[in-house]
Design a protein around this motif. Structure first.
Motif, PDB file in Angstrom:
ATOM      1  N   LYS A 122       0.823  -1.215   0.000  1.00 27.34           N
ATOM      2  CA  LYS A 122       0.000   0.000   0.000  1.00 27.34           C
ATOM      3  C   LYS A 122       0.858   1.267   0.000  1.00 27.34           C
ATOM      4  O   LYS A 122       0.365   2.356  -0.335  1.00 27.34           O
ATOM      5  CB  LYS A 122      -0.935   0.012   1.213  1.00 27.34           C
ATOM      6  CG  LYS A 122      -0.222   0.083   2.553  1.00 27.34           C
ATOM      7  CD  LYS A 122      -1.205  -0.001   3.705  1.00 27.34           C
ATOM      8  CE  LYS A 122      -0.490   0.057   5.062  1.00 27.34           C
ATOM      9  NZ  LYS A 122      -1.458  -0.085   6.182  1.00 27.34           N
ATOM     10  N   ASN A 123       2.129   1.133   0.346  1.00 30.45           N
ATOM     11  CA  ASN A 123       3.021   2.294   0.402  1.00 30.45           C
ATOM     12  C   ASN A 123       3.747   2.566  -0.911  1.00 30.45           C
ATOM     13  O   ASN A 123       4.525   3.513  -0.997  1.00 30.45           O
ATOM     14  CB  ASN A 123       4.054   2.098   1.514  1.00 30.45           C
ATOM     15  CG  ASN A 123       3.413   1.937   2.878  1.00 30.45           C
ATOM     16  OD1 ASN A 123       2.425   2.607   3.185  1.00 30.45           O
ATOM     17  ND2 ASN A 123       3.954   1.040   3.696  1.00 30.45           N
ATOM     18  N   ILE A 124       3.523   1.735  -1.923  1.00 29.29           N
ATOM     19  CA  ILE A 124       4.196   1.911  -3.210  1.00 29.29           C
ATOM     20  C   ILE A 124       3.416   2.911  -4.058  1.00 29.29           C
ATOM     21  O   ILE A 124       2.200   2.780  -4.243  1.00 29.29           O
ATOM     22  CB  ILE A 124       4.336   0.563  -3.939  1.00 29.29           C
ATOM     23  CG1 ILE A 124       5.201  -0.389  -3.106  1.00 29.29           C
ATOM     24  CG2 ILE A 124       4.940   0.755  -5.330  1.00 29.29           C
ATOM     25  CD1 ILE A 124       5.271  -1.791  -3.655  1.00 29.29           C
ATOM     26  N   ALA A 125       4.103   3.901  -4.570  1.00 31.82           N
ATOM     27  CA  ALA A 125       3.457   4.960  -5.343  1.00 31.82           C
ATOM     28  C   ALA A 125       2.850   4.415  -6.632  1.00 31.82           C
ATOM     29  O   ALA A 125       3.404   3.502  -7.265  1.00 31.82           O
ATOM     30  CB  ALA A 125       4.462   6.067  -5.663  1.00 31.82           C
ATOM     31  N   GLU A 126       1.727   4.952  -7.028  1.00 33.36           N
ATOM     32  CA  GLU A 126       1.060   4.536  -8.253  1.00 33.36           C
ATOM     33  C   GLU A 126       1.967   4.796  -9.458  1.00 33.36           C
ATOM     34  O   GLU A 126       2.554   5.867  -9.589  1.00 33.36           O
ATOM     35  CB  GLU A 126      -0.256   5.298  -8.414  1.00 33.36           C
ATOM     36  CG  GLU A 126      -1.080   4.857  -9.603  1.00 33.36           C
ATOM     37  CD  GLU A 126      -2.408   5.584  -9.696  1.00 33.36           C
ATOM     38  OE1 GLU A 126      -3.082   5.455 -10.730  1.00 33.36           O
ATOM     39  OE2 GLU A 126      -2.762   6.285  -8.707  1.00 33.36           O
ATOM     40  N   GLY A 127       2.105   3.800 -10.298  1.00 34.72           N
ATOM     41  CA  GLY A 127       2.910   3.944 -11.507  1.00 34.72           C
ATOM     42  C   GLY A 127       4.396   3.741 -11.316  1.00 34.72           C
ATOM     43  O   GLY A 127       5.172   3.911 -12.257  1.00 34.72           O
TER      44      GLY A 127
END
Length: 397
Positions: A339-344
């Motif tokens: 959930k902490n990984i940035a979109e894209g």
């Protein structure tokens, strides 16, 4: 009957948020190969080879692309029904010696394609779901004892069930101090391991393991070079800590030798090492027949790279009993939960869910992964050619 009409390979380098210190190497990017296999109805199967390295499997981006482009695609894939994975894997093993990471990448894309054609998740192709998610272990970065212990504390609080240390950051005394510091931090009941990656000699391994037996490690992974199965058997008889084989346990005949020589207390499986999902199931069956527990991992890679493993770990009953270390996407992005990984920011637009020390595969047909095309363009590996094989035509791009 569907048939394969196009095979494409793309070299990609995914930046690592926090550079990784490994024995004899310093990793700032993960160099992998993205594979697309297209059917005549337009359905596309995708896969990511995961981290390539000269020392683990001996396969690099150019070798994987070259093997798929010049042999596997034109001689096996083009014109074939992609649902016939057993037939295709048998042909790859007949025409291609070793190169299991290249074969595995093809296997992954075929499973994704087949799942999409049938409208089912890959775990249904592997026998169905036996558990909702797989328990995960956290691979600690090599470093100073106090820093590694602090990372272990955070991983335990997140919910991880196993903590694995890498050796070789400093001196032997530093390694020993790190092991005891982490044990003191996670407590006596936590599952604690170290991985030597086959870099020790027999004499050095015996000396070190006897000195750290008091730390109560649950296992030591691959203390000796991959070829020294006899040495593993000798070592196992001289130390208290269980010995697990990783690099030594590649093909089925290696497993047979390990079993016959009683050279290990357990095994490590990476699906790329086994040559794909189909062959990994055979691998797990052989381990189960021998009563050898299996810990499962993946190469360091994207959410797409991790996805085949995520499906296998919830489908295979023997694998689901163990602990997995398939946290490659988290390692790349410097976090302990997806959930902490940035979109894209990843090759996969929607990676498997990592939460509370567990991993859950994507739902939906095939691997359930959407490819981030913009990421492929932005992070294309400089100086490495990709390829497109279509009909009788091979084009380097």
């Amino acid at each position: 009957m569907p048939k394969i009409v196009k095979v494409e390979c793309f070299p990609v380098s995914s930046p690592v948020k926090k550079p990784m210190i490994m024995p004899n190497t310093y990793i700032t990017a993960i160099h992998s190969v993205i594979l697309k296999i297209t059917c005549d109805d337009g359905t596309v199967g995708i896969a990511d080879s995961g981290d390539t390295s000269s020392w683990y499997r001996g396969e690099m981006q150019p070798s994987i692309i070259g093997m798929i482009t010049n042999v596997i695609a034109p001689r096996i894939l083009i014109g074939e029904d992609p649902r016939n994975i057993e037939k295709i894997v048998a042909k790859m093993d007949l025409l291609v010696r070793d190169n299991n990471q290249a074969k595995a990448t093809v296997d992954f894309a075929l499973h994704d394609l087949k799942g999409k054609l049938y409208g089912v998740p890959v775990y249904d192709l592997l026998g169905g779901r036996t558990t909702e998610g797989s328990r995960q272990g956290w691979v600690l970065s090599a470093g100073k004892p106090e820093d590694v212990a602090a990372e272990a504390k955070q991983a335990k609080e997140t919910g991880f069930h196993l903590f694995k240390m890498k050796i070789g950051f400093g001196t032997l005394e530093d390694d020993i101090a790190m092991i005891h510091a982490v044990r003191d931090t996670v407590g006596p009941d936590a599952y604690l391991t170290i991985d030597a990656n086959g870099f020790w000699s027999y004499e050095k391994a015996l000396h070190i393991i006897r000195r750290i037996d008091s730390a109560g490690l649950d296992l030591i992974e691959q203390p000796l070079p991959h070829w020294d199965i006899e040495g593993l058997a000798r070592l196992r008889g001289q130390v208290k800590t269980p010995i697990y084989a990783d690099e030594s346990a590649q093909e089925l005949h290696h497993l047979k030798e390990i079993i016959d020589r009683r050279a290990a207390d357990g095994l490590f499986l990476k699906v790329q090492k086994a040559g794909g999902l189909l062959k990994a199931q055979r691998w797990l069956t052989m381990a189960r027949l021998a009563g050898l527990p299996v810990h499962c991992g993946c190469m360091i890679g994207s959410g797409l790279e991790h996805s085949p493993a995520a499906h296998l770990w919830v489908a295979n009953e023997w694998a689901s009993q163990g602990l997995n270390e398939s946290t490659g996407p988290l390692t790349i992005h410097g976090t302990m939960e997806s959930k902490n990984i940035a979109e894209g920011a990843d090759i996969a637009l929607n990676m498997p869910k990592f939460e509370g020390g567990m991993c859950y595969p994507n739902e939906g047909p095939g691997l359930g992964i959407e490819l981030n095309e913009a990421f492929l363009v932005k992070n294309r590996t400089p100086g490495v050619q990709g390829s497109i094989v279509e009909g009788d035509t091979i084009k380097m791009v």
